[in-house]
Structures are given as C-alpha cells and as structure tokens.
Design a protein around this motif. Structure first.
Motif, PDB file in Angstrom:
ATOM      1  N   VAL A 110       0.844  -1.209   0.000  1.00  0.00           N
ATOM      2  CA  VAL A 110       0.000   0.000   0.000  1.00  0.00           C
ATOM      3  C   VAL A 110       0.862   1.235   0.000  1.00  0.00           C
ATOM      4  O   VAL A 110       0.568   2.237  -0.674  1.00  0.00           O
ATOM      5  N   ASP A 111       1.921   1.198   0.732  1.00  0.00           N
ATOM      6  CA  ASP A 111       2.827   2.363   0.780  1.00  0.00           C
ATOM      7  C   ASP A 111       3.439   2.613  -0.588  1.00  0.00           C
ATOM      8  O   ASP A 111       3.547   3.768  -1.047  1.00  0.00           O
ATOM      9  N   SER A 112       3.871   1.524  -1.301  1.00  0.00           N
ATOM     10  CA  SER A 112       4.464   1.704  -2.641  1.00  0.00           C
ATOM     11  C   SER A 112       3.441   2.221  -3.627  1.00  0.00           C
ATOM     12  O   SER A 112       3.750   3.047  -4.511  1.00  0.00           O
ATOM     13  N   ILE A 113       2.225   1.735  -3.526  1.00  0.00           N
ATOM     14  CA  ILE A 113       1.147   2.231  -4.416  1.00  0.00           C
ATOM     15  C   ILE A 113       0.925   3.698  -4.188  1.00  0.00           C
ATOM     16  O   ILE A 113       0.750   4.490  -5.124  1.00  0.00           O
ATOM     17  N   LEU A 114       0.872   4.130  -2.959  1.00  0.00           N
ATOM     18  CA  LEU A 114       0.663   5.539  -2.657  1.00  0.00           C
ATOM     19  C   LEU A 114       1.789   6.397  -3.219  1.00  0.00           C
ATOM     20  O   LEU A 114       1.565   7.504  -3.743  1.00  0.00           O
ATOM     21  N   ILE A 115       3.021   5.897  -3.096  1.00  0.00           N
ATOM     22  CA  ILE A 115       4.154   6.655  -3.645  1.00  0.00           C
ATOM     23  C   ILE A 115       4.035   6.778  -5.165  1.00  0.00           C
ATOM     24  O   ILE A 115       4.249   7.844  -5.756  1.00  0.00           O
ATOM     25  N   ASP A 116       3.680   5.626  -5.855  1.00  0.00           N
ATOM     26  CA  ASP A 116       3.533   5.653  -7.300  1.00  0.00           C
ATOM     27  C   ASP A 116       2.379   6.533  -7.709  1.00  0.00           C
ATOM     28  O   ASP A 116       2.404   7.193  -8.773  1.00  0.00           O
ATOM     29  N   LEU A 117       1.304   6.573  -6.856  1.00  0.00           N
ATOM     30  CA  LEU A 117       0.161   7.432  -7.146  1.00  0.00           C
ATOM     31  C   LEU A 117       0.552   8.893  -7.142  1.00  0.00           C
ATOM     32  O   LEU A 117       0.054   9.695  -7.955  1.00  0.00           O
ATOM     33  N   LYS A 118       1.403   9.224  -6.198  1.00  0.00           N
ATOM     34  CA  LYS A 118       1.860  10.616  -6.142  1.00  0.00           C
ATOM     35  C   LYS A 118       2.684  10.975  -7.373  1.00  0.00           C
ATOM     36  O   LYS A 118       2.636  12.097  -7.878  1.00  0.00           O
TER      37      LYS A 118
END
Length: 307
Positions: free
Chosen positions: A286-294
C-alpha cells in the motif's frame, strides 16, 4: 495662850501623821500589809545565807506570805529562828516543811512543801525547816568534779590545736580555699549570666508547648475523622465488593488466557507471526502504491474530457 496651844497641837498632829505615814511606807516597801490579818509560824535553820527580812514565802510558785523576822537562837546555838507571816486563809497540815531556795543571784526565798492530811498546825507553832542547796552549791558538787576531769583533756586539746595551727599544710589549705572561693565567685557570675537567658528559653518552651497543644488538637481531629472513616468502612458492603472484585479478576484471567491462546482472533493476531508478516507486507504494498500514485496520478485516474 490659846493660839500658841493650837499651833503646838497642829505640829504634834502633823508629826504623828508623818510618823504613821513613815511606818506604813516602810512596811509597804517591805511588802507588809498592815491592813491584812496574818498567821505567824516559826522555822529554825542552821544556815540562812541569802535570806533577808521581807523575803517572799511561796507555795507552788505563788506568794502566800513573807519573812517577818530573822533572829539568832541564843538558847539553841547554831540555829537561826525565822518568823513567817502567812495569809490567814492558809492552813498548814502537820508534817509540812519550809525549804530555803536560793536563785542564781544568791537571793533566797522560803518555799512551803505542804504535807497531806487533815490535821493542821496551830498558829504560832514551829515548822520543819529544810535548807535547800543553792545554785553555786550544785555547781560545786556536780559540775566541778566533771570540770576537774575534763581539764587534762582540755590541755591536750589545746596542744593539738596549737600543732595544727603551726602546720604549713593548714596555710596551704587556707590558700586553696581562697582559690576555691574565687572559682565559686566566677562560677556564680557565669551562672547569673546564664540565668539571664532563662526568660528567652522559657518563652521558647511556651511556644513549643503551644505548638504541641495545637498538634495534639489536630491529632484529636484526625483521630475523630479516622473513627468516622472506620465506622463508614464498617457499614460498607465489603462482602459484595470483594465478590465483584473476584469476578472482575476472573474475567481478566479468562481474557488474558484467550489473548494468549491461538483459538481466538485476538490470540491469532497476537501470536501468529505469519499474520503479522502478511499485514506488514500489505502495508508495504500500500505504501508503494501511494508513492507511485503521487508520482504518476494519470496512470490511476483517467483524463476526463469535457464537451
């Protein structure tokens, strides 16, 4: 002629009155009461030293008469006849004695020693005379032998005192006494100075006692409060309260047991490391997804066209 006789009569009357007054005065000074009737008794003594005419005659210390006259008995050599003038109301029993008593100054009196009985001496009869020992006779007979025995001891005592007085140790002792007296004087001065601070100490002691009294009152109040609390505790339902506490403790034990067991969800959550790792891995994704989303939001959010 009549006037001359009248003067002589007046002079004679004056001389007669003066003689009567002189006789009365002399007898009054001797202690003789011419207007009081008396009875006369006689006593024979061999020694009347210190006894004088008009000397008092006493009975149990009370004056009942006086010595009327003292005459030497020429028909009875070695004896002196004493005439006693006693109160007429006084009756002398037979066997009574008249004792000569000499005081410290050497003056003698006659002391009556009445005998018992109801047979009385006739007025004008003779009484038995007793010559009492005077004070000086008692001193000579009683004290002088003792004094003679003491004299050698007094001489030795004087010699001993002389030796003691000549001893140098006595002088040194006196000097030491002077030093001791000086020390005592210094001590007295210091004591007076110390006593000067006693009022302050008394004041402090009074303040301390006041504080102690206040503390005692406070302790009394605390004791009363504790008594009330103790009464309240006595009235509280301690049995039911302890039962509830025991139930709560049992429930906490069961809950702790379930948390430690793997048969429950919370137990699995706390005790299963795989679940923990999965949750940790999911959190990382989830943390990596959030970073990629940003970084690339258009990848996840398509562009919206507006016509």
């Amino acid at each position: 002629m009549k006037s001359e006789y009248a003067k002589e009569i007046k002079i004679g009357i004056a001389v007669l009155v003066a003689l009567v007054a002189l006789i009365f005065g002399i007898n009054y000074l001797k202690g003789v009461n011419l207007f009081k009737a008396s009875n006369y008794y006689y006593v024979s003594y061999t020694n009347v030293t210190g006894l004088a005419q008009s000397a008092p005659v006493t009975l149990n210390g009370y004056k009942v008469g006086l010595v009327r006259g003292i005459e030497y008995e020429y028909d009875n050599p070695g004896h002196v006849l004493v005439e006693l003038s006693l109160d007429r109301q006084l009756r002398i029993p037979q066997g009574s004695k008249a004792e000569i008593v000499t005081d410290m100054l050497g003056t003698s009196t006659v002391d009556l020693k009445l005998a018992g009985g109801q047979t009385f001496c006739e007025v004008g009869s003779r009484l038995e005379g007793v010559e009492g020992s005077g004070l000086m006779d008692q001193v000579n007979s009683e004290l002088m032998p003792t004094a003679i025995k003491i004299m050698p001891h007094i001489d030795s005592l004087i010699v001993s005192l002389t030796k003691i007085a000549a001893d140098p140790a006595l002088l040194s002792s006196v000097q030491r006494m002077d030093v001791i007296m000086a020390n005592l004087e210094t001590t007295t001065i210091n004591l007076n100075r110390a006593m000067a601070s006693v009022p302050a100490l008394v004041g402090n002691a009074n303040a301390t006692l006041a504080n102690v009294k206040q503390m005692s009152e406070d302790l009394t109040k605390v004791s009363a409060a504790l008594a009330v609390i103790s009464e309240d505790l006595k009235n509280m339902p301690l049995d039911s309260t302890m039962e509830n506490i025991n139930n709560i403790t049992a429930n906490l034990d069961r809950a702790t047991e379930k948390l430690n067991s793997t048969n429950s969800s919370l137990g699995l959550l706390l005790n299963d490391p795989g679940l923990y790792n999965n949750l940790n891995s999911s959190a990382a994704h989830v943390d990596s997804i959030l970073i990629d989303l940003k970084k690339q939001p258009k990848r996840y959010i398509p562009s919206i066209k507006i016509f």
